[in-house]
Design an enzyme around this catalytic site. Structure first.
Site, short mmCIF file in Angstrom:
data_model
loop_
_atom_site.label_atom_id
_atom_site.label_comp_id
_atom_site.label_asym_id
_atom_site.label_seq_id
_atom_site.Cartn_x
_atom_site.Cartn_y
_atom_site.Cartn_z
N GLU A 181 0.85 -1.14 0.16
CA GLU A 181 0.11 0.05 -0.03
C GLU A 181 1.01 1.19 -0.03
O GLU A 181 0.38 2.44 0.46
CB GLU A 181 -1.02 0.07 1.13
N GLU A 250 -6.97 -7.27 -1.16
CA GLU A 250 -7.48 -7.04 0.17
C GLU A 250 -9.17 -6.80 -0.08
O GLU A 250 -9.45 -5.68 -0.26
CB GLU A 250 -6.88 -6.09 1.09
#
Length: 843
Positions: A181, A250
């Site tokens: 991320e 995710e």
């Protein structure tokens, strides 16, 4: 594969490797390809340190039975290298054992090395010693950081290679991840950030793992890295390269909890909608974050203020069961707690998607837009076609005509038709049971609600009376710098001298502390003058209390407590913790104010507390405990009690209601921080949760005005592997703020009742988790209404006695399958409305 044999009660495990041949993992713009075949891949996150090795086989088996192809996990750097070049892969940190357990179950693995994890894990998985290295800056072209990151990443890869666990070696791991991320925070790092991400890609590729590397939330991921998506919805995600498949690393099945916050809940219908929509729009890899959330044992919770429970509203709940074999006593044949209907509804979706794998990965794609957010997507091969009918309108159902047939698509749902004719699945139509969990008292005890306590005070005299520490500096330091995160606790101590005729004395005086401590306790001359903690996400606050100083020497002792270090954000490693000041004494006399700045005073520091250093939490501790006059609501106090392990196989929890804040141990195992005294606000909860419309973390909240970690009461998971099946067990509490331990009790959790509300022409299976169905509480076939626990009959109902039919079919059995049809229940006249069966059974 794993075979298990028994000789005189001793389990012998033999691992049989089906194939030592390499698996070729590649990709194109449509899908991950395994041995030349494009795959629809469904994966689930299970973090090995958030459960125990005894739980892993059942959790992974349940993932497979739920239709998963793969298990994903992060690797947690600070857990494995808590001190530089000193490593720990023991117990629940045994990464290799976890990966081999995945292999034994015949599933693939996705290894997210990072080594930045986020994951609501303490400091995002980074060790604090890394922060304390000279000139250190995380996640940029900082040589010290890159050297340490490469050292740890290489070590993990070498460990996995040695055990031949990459698919290229015949192992289960089909994907590896570097960084995590970074694209979300990359901007402020500028050109150094861009150079860093290229270095990450080159470093990872040089490790030659033989499987693709992924980078999530990294739109500029350098080739050959595969950029992937994280979020509640990823159907609009477009990879940055036409040769990269559309992958979702995710899919957030729920959300995390924070102390003082409410409980979030993401509906089953919405999770299913997000997955079906993703595959409708070309996705081929979906990973649930989390599939089993687990527990933040010890000090692993991040945040700040992430709770000990990391349940995450996942398809498998926090209290997964385990197999444990003893010569004289056997706990076996156990099931993980399924979060129903989420687990079952997604399993059905997975089965449908797998049945369409070839069509989804090889078919030509066309789309019809019906307007008002309704659409059809057709996947067509020479063998046949499969269709998705999607309705993104959150208010109204869609009526569409397709190939001469009419279909109604409920609002905010996707219908899947594997043959483009017959509906096999709709995300808004749940045909699996809802399981209602209950707690049961510890039946192993004669008086299950009462424990016999002993106690002892935490010895703080050296700090609050003498101000003695381990080191002295003439400035205030960030807590991370002093403690290296070896403890939540750091004492800041100084002395202040006043002459008898000092201008301060005789005035109205106060101590003012500008604090970034998550929790602060203040003492002056041995007296506890108060405490304060950060609230509402504001971790900079001012603590100020009136104080009466004396002439001569005065000791000021400030105890700073952390509750999980920051795990996310731009330069999050530099977010302060502790007491960085300034600190003042102020004296007031009318309009006159005199200020004394203590920030540059000589400050003495002491990491930790004596009870922790003396390991009072260990069962073999020889320290003296008193059973006389056990005090309640006393700060800085240790409590101890013994108990018997609850009977049966159900998961064990300890109810810590009545306590303030602290830490709990069972037989020396740290089960995590507790904080029942931190109550969430009264406002913001939803009496009803509408699955329609985009989900966000503030939607569908519950538990207003209650302790955050609360399911009926303040329950904390105690894995059965922590318990002695025979004999005594020991519970030790360290209470910081003051509480009442007499309310503490051990309990078990189990399925108490099961409900279903299913439309006609479906089959519903009711199961009490290997316990018999004892009674039918409610049953009606027609147009019943209400929710589980509060069903009511509608205006039409079948003439046949539905309760009697279900009693005969189900009572006394562990599970039963019901054909919801007029043939079985009769044909009530519901004026054309869809008929359905509502049922609640008692387990």
């Amino acid at each position: 594969m794993m075979l298990q044999f028994w000789f005189f009660g001793i389990s012998i495990i033999i691992h049989i490797i089906f194939s030592a041949y390499a698996t070729i993992v590649s990709h194109d713009g449509r899908a991950i390809t395994i041995d030349g075949h494009r795959r629809v891949l469904l994966s689930g996150s299970i973090h090995y340190p958030r459960s125990t090795p005894e739980m892993w086989p059942d959790l992974i088996k349940k993932g497979k039975e739920g239709g998963l192809d793969a298990i994903e996990t992060y690797v947690f750097w600070n857990a494995h290298e808590p001190t530089r070049r000193q490593y720990d892969f023991s117990g629940k940190l045994d990464l290799i054992r976890f990966l081999k357990t995945i292999q034994d179950e015949g599933l693939y693995g996705v290894l997210r090395i990072g080594p930045y994890a986020c994951a609501e894990w303490n400091y995002g998985g980074f060790p604090v010693w890394l922060h304390n290295m000279p000139g250190m800056v995380f996640r940029t072209t900082n040589k010290s950081f890159m050297d340490e990151m490469q050292n740890f990443t290489t070590m993990i890869v070498d460990m996995v290679k040695k055990e031949k666990l990459f698919a290229s070696q015949g192992g289960p791991i089909i994907l590896a991840q570097i960084e995590n991320e970074y694209g979300n925070v990359m901007g402020p790092y500028g050109d150094s950030g861009k150079a860093y991400i290229k270095w990450c890609a080159n470093m990872a590729q040089s490790l030659d793992v033989g499987v693709p590397w992924i980078m999530c939330q990294q739109n500029d991921a350098p080739q050959p890295m595969l950029n992937t998506c994280n979020g509640f919805y990823c159907d609009n995600f477009v990879p940055n390269n036409p040769n990269t498949p559309k992958m979702w690393t995710e899919n957030w099945t729920g959300w995390f909890k924070q102390w003082g916050g409410k409980n979030p809940h993401r509906t089953t219908e919405d999770v299913a909608f997000s997955v079906a929509r993703f595959f409708q729009r070309g996705g081929t890899f979906n990973n649930y974050y989390m599939y089993h959330g687990g527990t933040n044992f010890d000090r692993t919770a991040g945040g700040p203020y992430i709770t000990t429970s990391y349940d995450y509203d996942a398809p498998l709940d926090e209290y997964g069961k385990f197999k444990k074999f003893l010569i004289l006593l056997t706990w076996k044949n156990l099931l993980g707690n399924l979060n129903q209907p989420k687990y079952g509804h997604l399993k059905q979706l997975h089965d449908v998607l797998h049945s369409m794998e070839r069509t989804l990965t090889y078919g030509n794609i066309s789309t019809i837009d019906f307007g008002n957010s309704a659409s059809a997507t057709i996947y067509k091969t020479e063998e046949g076609s499969s269709c998705f009918f999607g309705n993104g309108n959150e208010n109204s159902d869609a009526k569409i005509s397709f190939q001469g047939e009419s279909y109604v698509i409920p609002a905010w749902s996707v219908t899947i038709l594997p043959d483009c004719k017959n509906e096999a699945y709709n995300t808004a139509k749940i045909t699996t049971q809802t399981s209602m969990m209950v707690k049961k008292p510890n039946e192993a005890e004669d008086t299950p609600s009462t424990l016999k306590w002993s106690w002892r005070p935490e010895n703080v005299d050296n700090f609050i009376l003498k101000g003695k520490g381990e080191s002295t500096q003439t400035q205030l330091f960030d807590q991370k710098v002093v403690t290296n995160d070896q403890s939540d606790y750091l004492w800041y101590m100084t002395t202040v001298k006043f002459k008898k005729r000092d201008l301060f004395l005789g005035k109205s005086m106060s101590l003012r502390v500008n604090s970034t401590a998550h929790v602060l306790h203040a003492f002056v001359n041995g007296k506890h003058i108060g405490n304060q903690h950060a609230e509402d996400g504001k971790f900079n606050y001012v603590f100020e209390k009136d104080v009466k100083f004396k002439s001569g020497r005065n000791v000021i002792a400030l105890l700073s407590i952390t509750v999980g270090l920051a795990n996310y954000g731009i330069f999050f490693e530099s977010k302060p913790a502790g007491i960085t000041g300034p600190i003042f004494i102020t004296g007031r006399n009318g309009d006159e104010t005199i200020v004394k700045d203590l920030s540059a005073h000589k400050w003495s520091y002491k990491t930790g507390l004596n009870g922790f250093e003396n390991q009072l939490f260990r069962t073999e501790s020889m320290s003296k405990w008193s059973v006389e006059s056990v005090p309640f609501n006393r700060t800085m106090t240790w409590y101890k009690a013994t108990f018997k392990a609850p009977l049966g196989n159900d998961p064990v929890v300890v109810d810590l209601m009545g306590l303030g804040k602290g830490t709990a141990w069972v037989n020396g195992n740290n089960i995590g921080r507790y904080w029942p005294a931190f109550i969430s606000s009264e406002n913001g909860c939803d009496a009803k949760c509408n699955y329609r419309g985009a989900y966000h973390a503030e939607k569908c909240l519950t538990n207003c005005g209650e302790p955050t970690q609360r399911w009926i009461f303040a329950l904390y998971h105690v894995p059965r592997s922590f318990l002695n099946a025979e004999g005594d067990n020991t519970l030790v509490l360290f209470e910081e703020m003051g509480g009442n331990p007499s309310l503490v009790s051990f309990q078990t959790t189990r399925v108490g009742s099961v409900c279903a509300n299913v439309y006609e022409n479906k089959i519903i299976e009711l199961s009490c988790d290997r316990k018999p169905i004892s009674a039918i509480k409610f049953a009606s076939f027609g147009n019943p209404h209400g929710n589980c626990g509060s069903f009511e009959k509608g205006t039409c109902e079948s003439s046949n006695n539905t309760v009697d039919i279900l009693t005969q079919e189900c009572v006394g059995k562990e599970k039963c399958s019901i054909d919801v049809s007029t043939k079985k229940f009769g044909a009530p006249d519901c004026s054309g409305a869809a008929r359905k069966l509502a049922v609640e059974v008692i387990c």
